[in-house]
Design an enzyme around this catalytic site. Structure first.
Site, PDB file in Angstrom:
ATOM      1  N   CYS A 159       0.794  -1.229   0.000  1.00 44.74           N
ATOM      2  CA  CYS A 159       0.000   0.000   0.000  1.00 44.74           C
ATOM      3  C   CYS A 159       0.829   1.284   0.000  1.00 44.74           C
ATOM      4  O   CYS A 159       0.263   2.376  -0.026  1.00 44.74           O
ATOM      5  CB  CYS A 159      -0.957  -0.003   1.188  1.00 44.74           C
ATOM      6  SG  CYS A 159      -2.050  -1.433   1.185  1.00 44.74           S
ATOM      7  N   HIS A 284      -3.473   8.173   6.212  1.00 45.12           N
ATOM      8  CA  HIS A 284      -3.609   6.851   5.587  1.00 45.12           C
ATOM      9  C   HIS A 284      -4.990   6.299   5.926  1.00 45.12           C
ATOM     10  O   HIS A 284      -5.684   5.795   5.048  1.00 45.12           O
ATOM     11  CB  HIS A 284      -2.498   5.930   6.070  1.00 45.12           C
ATOM     12  CG  HIS A 284      -2.450   4.613   5.379  1.00 45.12           C
ATOM     13  ND1 HIS A 284      -2.291   4.502   4.012  1.00 45.12           N
ATOM     14  CD2 HIS A 284      -2.556   3.340   5.847  1.00 45.12           C
ATOM     15  CE1 HIS A 284      -2.283   3.222   3.671  1.00 45.12           C
ATOM     16  NE2 HIS A 284      -2.449   2.497   4.762  1.00 45.12           N
ATOM     17  N   GLU A 295      -1.521   5.506  13.724  1.00 48.70           N
ATOM     18  CA  GLU A 295      -1.375   6.739  12.954  1.00 48.70           C
ATOM     19  C   GLU A 295      -1.831   7.936  13.772  1.00 48.70           C
ATOM     20  O   GLU A 295      -1.217   9.008  13.719  1.00 48.70           O
ATOM     21  CB  GLU A 295      -2.152   6.674  11.643  1.00 48.70           C
ATOM     22  CG  GLU A 295      -1.898   7.881  10.750  1.00 48.70           C
ATOM     23  CD  GLU A 295      -2.570   7.810   9.396  1.00 48.70           C
ATOM     24  OE1 GLU A 295      -2.188   8.600   8.502  1.00 48.70           O
ATOM     25  OE2 GLU A 295      -3.481   6.977   9.216  1.00 48.70           O
ATOM     26  N   LYS A 313     -10.108   7.824   2.216  1.00 50.98           N
ATOM     27  CA  LYS A 313     -10.503   6.449   1.918  1.00 50.98           C
ATOM     28  C   LYS A 313     -11.974   6.196   2.239  1.00 50.98           C
ATOM     29  O   LYS A 313     -12.558   5.216   1.762  1.00 50.98           O
ATOM     30  CB  LYS A 313      -9.612   5.474   2.668  1.00 50.98           C
ATOM     31  CG  LYS A 313      -8.177   5.419   2.137  1.00 50.98           C
ATOM     32  CD  LYS A 313      -7.339   4.420   2.904  1.00 50.98           C
ATOM     33  CE  LYS A 313      -5.937   4.306   2.294  1.00 50.98           C
ATOM     34  NZ  LYS A 313      -5.141   5.544   2.442  1.00 50.98           N
ATOM     35  N   HIS A 318      -9.927   1.922   0.087  1.00 51.46           N
ATOM     36  CA  HIS A 318      -8.473   1.811   0.093  1.00 51.46           C
ATOM     37  C   HIS A 318      -8.042   1.250  -1.258  1.00 51.46           C
ATOM     38  O   HIS A 318      -8.312   0.091  -1.574  1.00 51.46           O
ATOM     39  CB  HIS A 318      -8.024   0.898   1.227  1.00 51.46           C
ATOM     40  CG  HIS A 318      -6.546   0.850   1.435  1.00 51.46           C
ATOM     41  ND1 HIS A 318      -5.641   1.497   0.611  1.00 51.46           N
ATOM     42  CD2 HIS A 318      -5.789   0.234   2.396  1.00 51.46           C
ATOM     43  CE1 HIS A 318      -4.418   1.273   1.042  1.00 51.46           C
ATOM     44  NE2 HIS A 318      -4.487   0.518   2.130  1.00 51.46           N
ATOM     45  N   PHE A 388       1.935  -3.129   4.573  1.00 47.72           N
ATOM     46  CA  PHE A 388       2.346  -4.345   5.261  1.00 47.72           C
ATOM     47  C   PHE A 388       3.875  -4.399   5.326  1.00 47.72           C
ATOM     48  O   PHE A 388       4.578  -3.936   4.428  1.00 47.72           O
ATOM     49  CB  PHE A 388       1.840  -5.574   4.520  1.00 47.72           C
ATOM     50  CG  PHE A 388       0.372  -5.869   4.733  1.00 47.72           C
ATOM     51  CD1 PHE A 388      -0.400  -5.121   5.602  1.00 47.72           C
ATOM     52  CD2 PHE A 388      -0.232  -6.921   4.050  1.00 47.72           C
ATOM     53  CE1 PHE A 388      -1.744  -5.408   5.799  1.00 47.72           C
ATOM     54  CE2 PHE A 388      -1.581  -7.216   4.244  1.00 47.72           C
ATOM     55  CZ  PHE A 388      -2.333  -6.458   5.120  1.00 47.72           C
TER      56      PHE A 388
END
Length: 403
Positions: A159, A284, A295, A313, A318, A388
């Site tokens: 991502c 994010h 975050e 998002k 996403h 990830f």
């Protein structure tokens, strides 16, 4: 500090629209029309996904082995900047324009169909070709579709993929290997992605609810966003890039957000700016329990609770490997007076129930604007992308002359 690079043109295809004007209108209005329930991705239930409804162009003659939805979606965005690319090619030479594209799925949907046909028929009877699936395919395809023989490759870091392309392309330009670069990303919906996130119990039962105490996971979307990055000036520029790798866990972020904080600090240092210089942060903001928690800690530690923030998002879903470029595009639209004369900011859409375990942030609602309207002087914004494996990147875009 080296001179910032210009972001001279933008091509964009998202669940909330295609093209800069359409996307800007939907983005600042806070539409969620792009997220709709669909069956067939996760066994036994429908899930909300963000899909691009615009007709996709056919791949050019001679590139049939690359024919997949991912590359067609990428081409839809590339066609929007073709004139700017041709102008740059006439000025610098076609071999002096690089191509760096991010993805995580590539043509996985076509591979799924191919494997299904193979298991049913006992042979590869369908139109599937490995070029559709290859992770490196989008960079090759984009270069060949635009007729650019210079450096071309794909970044695939989940991502953060299309956030990291800006750093990669900037290094090519600064090393003298090219004078400009087509940068961006594309990812498309597929069963493997939806099934994988569902197995992780990370897919929302309804619409995603980022930073809420009631959040229950993500919506997945698809998108393509591409820029022409150039050493020449432009109304919006790439001011800074920060990267980090916390390697805390294969799929879970460092719960204290140390890697996210390091990436944001590195981006500000690279830009020569302070947190007080940032007018807006694109979070994010996946709406998963662990991401939003870490975050929130990292953003609060750096920016406190005054800087306007939102997770877009909640509108697009996403978009995975396309998220970094797609959300950089939202900064570009917000900073560009031609698309945002009223100084609007992307709103944060949620149920308004803050999580007491997350430090407070200034999550802005629909109608929010720059304080006092679009600044006549310099303005800068930051966007986060986390992946990830702890692969983190933060981008700082800006307009006007900074000290």
């Amino acid at each position: 500090m080296s001179r910032p690079l210009g972001l001279a043109a933008l091509g964009l295809a998202t669940p909330i629209g295609t093209g800069t004007d359409t996307v800007a209108d939907a983005l600042f209005a806070g539409t969620r029309d792009g997220l709709r329930p669909r069956s067939g991705f996760v066994p036994g239930r429908a899930v909300h996904v963000g899909s691009v409804d615009a007709p996709l162009p056919p791949v050019p003659a001679g590139l049939g082995t690359y024919d997949c939805r991912n590359n067609r979606l990428l081409l839809l965005a590339l066609e929007q900047i073709r004139d700017a690319v041709e102008t740059a090619a006439a000025r610098h030479g076609r071999h002096r324009i690089a191509v760096v594209i991010g993805t995580s799925t590539s043509g996985m949907a076509e591979a799924e169909a191919g494997f299904t046909a193979m298991r049913r028929d006992g042979a590869w009877t369908g139109p599937f070709h490995y070029d559709q699936l290859a992770t490196g395919g989008p960079g090759e395809f984009a270069a060949r579709a635009l007729g650019l023989p210079g450096p071309a490759f794909t970044v695939a870091t989940a991502c953060s993929s299309s956030g990291k392309v800006f750093a990669s392309a900037r290094r090519l330009i600064r090393a003298g290997l090219c004078d400009a670069a087509v940068v961006g990303g594309a990812d498309t919906l597929c069963g493997t992605t939806l099934g994988g996130f569902s197995a992780l119990e990370a897919v929302s039962a309804g619409l995603s609810n980022p930073f809420s105490a009631n959040r229950d996971g993500i919506n997945i979307g698809e998108a393509a966003a591409v820029f022409l990055l150039t050493a020449e000036d432009a109304p919006v520029r790439l001011l800074g890039v920060g990267e980090s790798s916390d390697a805390h866990h294969v799929s879970a972020p460092d719960p204290e957000g140390h890697g996210a904080l390091a990436a944001m600090r590195a981006a500000l240092d690279d830009a020569g700016l302070t947190p007080a210089d940032i007018a807006y942060v694109n979070l994010h903001g996946t709406a998963t329990a662990l991401n939003d928690s870490m975050e929130g800690k990292a953003v609060h530690a750096l920016f406190g609770d005054a800087t306007p923030c939102s997770s877009t998002k909640a509108m697009t879903g996403h978009t995975l490997g396309a998220a970094g470029a797609c959300e950089a595009a939202f900064l570009w639209l917000a900073l560009n007076p031609a698309h945002n004369p009223d100084g609007r900011l992307p709103p944060h859409l949620w149920d308004g129930a803050p999580d007491p375990e997350i430090p407070p942030l200034n999550l802005i609602g629909p109608g929010a604007t720059f304080s006092g309207g679009l600044p006549a002087g310099p303005a800068a914004m930051l966007s986060n992308s986390f992946a990830f494996g702890g692969s983190n990147v933060a981008l700082v875009l800006g307009r006007g002359e900074w000290r």
